[in-house]
Design an enzyme around this catalytic site. Structure first.
Site, PDB file in Angstrom:
ATOM      1  N   GLY A 219       8.201  51.427  34.259  1.00  0.00           N
ATOM      2  CA  GLY A 219       7.363  52.528  34.564  1.00  0.00           C
ATOM      3  C   GLY A 219       6.464  52.524  35.579  1.00  0.00           C
ATOM      4  CB  ALA A 220       6.221  54.927  38.467  1.00  0.00           C
TER       5      ALA A 220
ATOM      6  CD  GLN B 244      15.475  51.887  31.252  1.00  0.00           C
ATOM      7  OE1 GLN B 244      16.461  52.494  30.991  1.00  0.00           O
ATOM      8  NE2 GLN B 244      15.115  51.337  32.367  1.00  0.00           N
TER       9      GLN B 244
ATOM     10  CG  ASP C 270      10.166  55.839  38.648  1.00  0.00           C
ATOM     11  OD1 ASP C 270      10.934  56.765  38.259  1.00  0.00           O
ATOM     12  OD2 ASP C 270       9.842  54.735  38.639  1.00  0.00           O
TER      13      ASP C 270
ATOM     14  CG  ASN D  90      12.257  60.125  36.511  1.00  0.00           C
ATOM     15  OD1 ASN D  90      11.568  59.178  36.210  1.00  0.00           O
ATOM     16  ND2 ASN D  90      12.920  60.373  35.490  1.00  0.00           N
ATOM     17  CE  LYS D  91      15.347  54.294  34.921  1.00  0.00           C
ATOM     18  NZ  LYS D  91      15.605  52.878  35.846  1.00  0.00           N
TER      19      LYS D  91
END
Lengths: 360, 360
Positions: free
Chosen positions: A50-51, A203, A244, A254-255
């Site tokens: 997680g950033a 996640q 992120d 992002n993911k």
């Protein structure tokens, strides 16, 4: 929120405590991180992820480095060790910019100490600890503010889709995207959360479902490929994810899978929100095309929860992130306010609002 | 193609041999199916899967039922057992129409025998075996024709995305969507296949990657949520999947996730093809909205390759299929020819072409 993903225990000679996120949801264990190498591994293998959480964890890294210096190091030796540990930790993961942002703050603080008359190692330790603690506390406050700024977008009776984990486990506080949901829930709104399981490392299934369950918020887990069908049925009224790294024009990494969701949301006319602190913005990059995308080990895809699912010798594609086009983002929710229909101009304006200090 | 997903061994007292697709790709074993109950379980638990393969396997079911009748059954007893076993097998899975289509052919054959003067149980067995064999052989021929009809859409140097498994393992022959690729390859075209792993049961990673590897065709496995990002990068030039049921207007049900791919393909202006035999068409349904969607056990999602990935007590969404809108289908490739921009009129015209016999 009593989930503490990242927490420093003790003074300058303390230890970094992390929830081992690789073991959730069936195991809950805490790791005590006592060296920079251990921290590097924890970040690399996603024990902490997680950033924002990565940024906070890394900020304490130089303190661990200093603990391993033998004898009584001189100030220049200690300063050198701090800067070296920052450089080393910066290579642990390439995409989330919060990591570099936090390490830059520690470097700046170390240089500031060294600029003082007769700096001591003790001062260095104490100032770094204070700065890391400041990043930690600001992260907790940032989470709260994002929640308060974003809760307006969540309506009672709606279905909210989220991807990966942008919750308490991804920050020192109560999360970014999930903070919005926690705050809306606290305000008495009732809604259904749909959590993409988020292959390859799951996640969503492992972490988001776990922490929403802890918080008593109704959550349904689905495979990533089911989100479009839910949207088609009218069961999703908003999509909200973390980020992120966000480029100067508003494009957001992002993911992996977030890009697909943004296109599906656009097609179904569903608002798509990104919730992220200003430390996630990287104004040195003009657009998302410049964001480096981490490619991870093929075994993460070739195995599912550790079990081989792909034949030996078959090629595998495993980018950890993708990039959402700013035009597909309804609004970016930050601790400083909401940036609707993000653009370079709007981003600059929003980030200028509270002076040039980040997270201030 | 030497992959035999479904094969009857022997005469009317023979046995049905299936590749146990639950064990691939790390184990290759064959199941000998000796009773209708075993066959029902094999279909239900996806030891045999893929709409055409299920149809072929089910067609042999009544022969197994007859083997378990005690003593020397009368013709009415045997006929009753055949019809009962058809009804039973029809409840094994709800979405793929080929199952009902094949069982209808067996029922019709049984009734035809019973309409003859002085019908015998021996006749019944032999006629059912002949009809099941006809379905089997027609399936093999159907696969070849789909391949020949579709190969024109595959160009050398292109990237082809497929979802789930519509290959040799899904049919008695060389597949539907993958048959198109096998035929294009045989014609000397060279291309890259991208196989979505296809959660929850990973047919893409486990089965499609396995059989393409056997055939020497380059394949890369990706998680379902990565397809959009590949498209954005211009690496996908066509999407091709199978179908489990196609309504009269051309809407097509296929493995969950296919709908999302169709929307992503439309957004990126990538042609989207469905390859399926005419036995997959259900002209009694006006549109895809009428296709029943199987909901499967939540444990398929809550576990990944058998390992628990979702916390106990969390809700799970697990539809096995979704429906692609006909407007998002560039063409349906059948054994009778290609239906471009499918519509009720075009479908009727295409299916009328070769008389009313199906698979003729």
């Amino acid at each position: 929120m009593n989930i503490e993903a990242v927490k420093w225990i003790g003074g300058p000679n303390g230890v970094l405590e992390l929830i081992d996120q690789r073991r959730l949801p069936t195991g809950f264990t805490k790791l005590k991180i006592r060296s920079v190498e251990q921290l590097y591994d924890a970040i690399r293998t996603l024990a902490v992820r997680g950033a924002p959480a990565i940024g906070v964890a890394a900020a304490y890294g130089p303190l661990l480095a200093l603990q391993w210096l033998r004898g009584r190091p001189s100030f220049p030796e200690a300063l050198d060790e701090v800067l070296r540990s920052c450089d080393y930790l910066a290579t642990s993961r390439p995409t989330a910019v919060n990591l570099f942002w936090a390490l830059d703050r520690i470097r700046a603080k170390a240089r500031q100490v060294s600029a003082a008359p007769r700096p001591t190692v003790r001062q260095l330790r104490e100032e770094i600890l204070a700065e890391a603690h400041a990043i930690y506390r600001q992260d907790i406050e940032m989470c709260r503010r994002i929640g308060r700024n974003g809760a307006q977008f969540i309506r009672t009776g709606s279905g909210i889709l989220t991807h990966c984990n942008a919750g308490a486990l991804a920050t020192a506080g109560q999360g970014t995207a999930l903070s919005v949901l926690y705050e809306a829930y606290r305000q008495g709104k009732r809604f259904e959360v749909y959590a993409d399981e988020t292959r390859p490392l799951l996640q969503g299934a492992r972490l988001t479902a776990w922490e929403l369950q802890q918080a008593g918020i109704a959550v349904t887990v689905l495979c990533d490929n089911m989100a479009g069908f839910l949207m088609k049925q009218g069961r999703i009224h908003a999509v909200i994810t973390g980020a992120d790294r966000i480029a100067a024009n508003g494009d957001a990494a992002n993911k992996i899978g977030t890009y697909s969701l943004s296109i599906l949301a656009r097609h179904h006319r569903i608002p798509f929100y990104i919730a992220a602190p200003s430390s996630t913005f990287d104004l040195t990059l003009r657009s998302g095309r410049e964001i480096p995308i981490e490619q991870r080990d093929s075994q993460e895809v070739a195995r599912c929860a550790g079990v081989q699912t792909t034949p030996d010798g078959v090629a595998v594609y495993n980018p950890a992130f993708d990039v959402v086009d700013r035009k597909d983002i309804t609004a970016i929710i930050t601790e400083r306010g909401v940036i609707e229909r993000p653009s370079a101009t709007r981003l600059r304006a929003a980030l200028r609002k509270v002076g040039k200090g980040v997270n201030s």
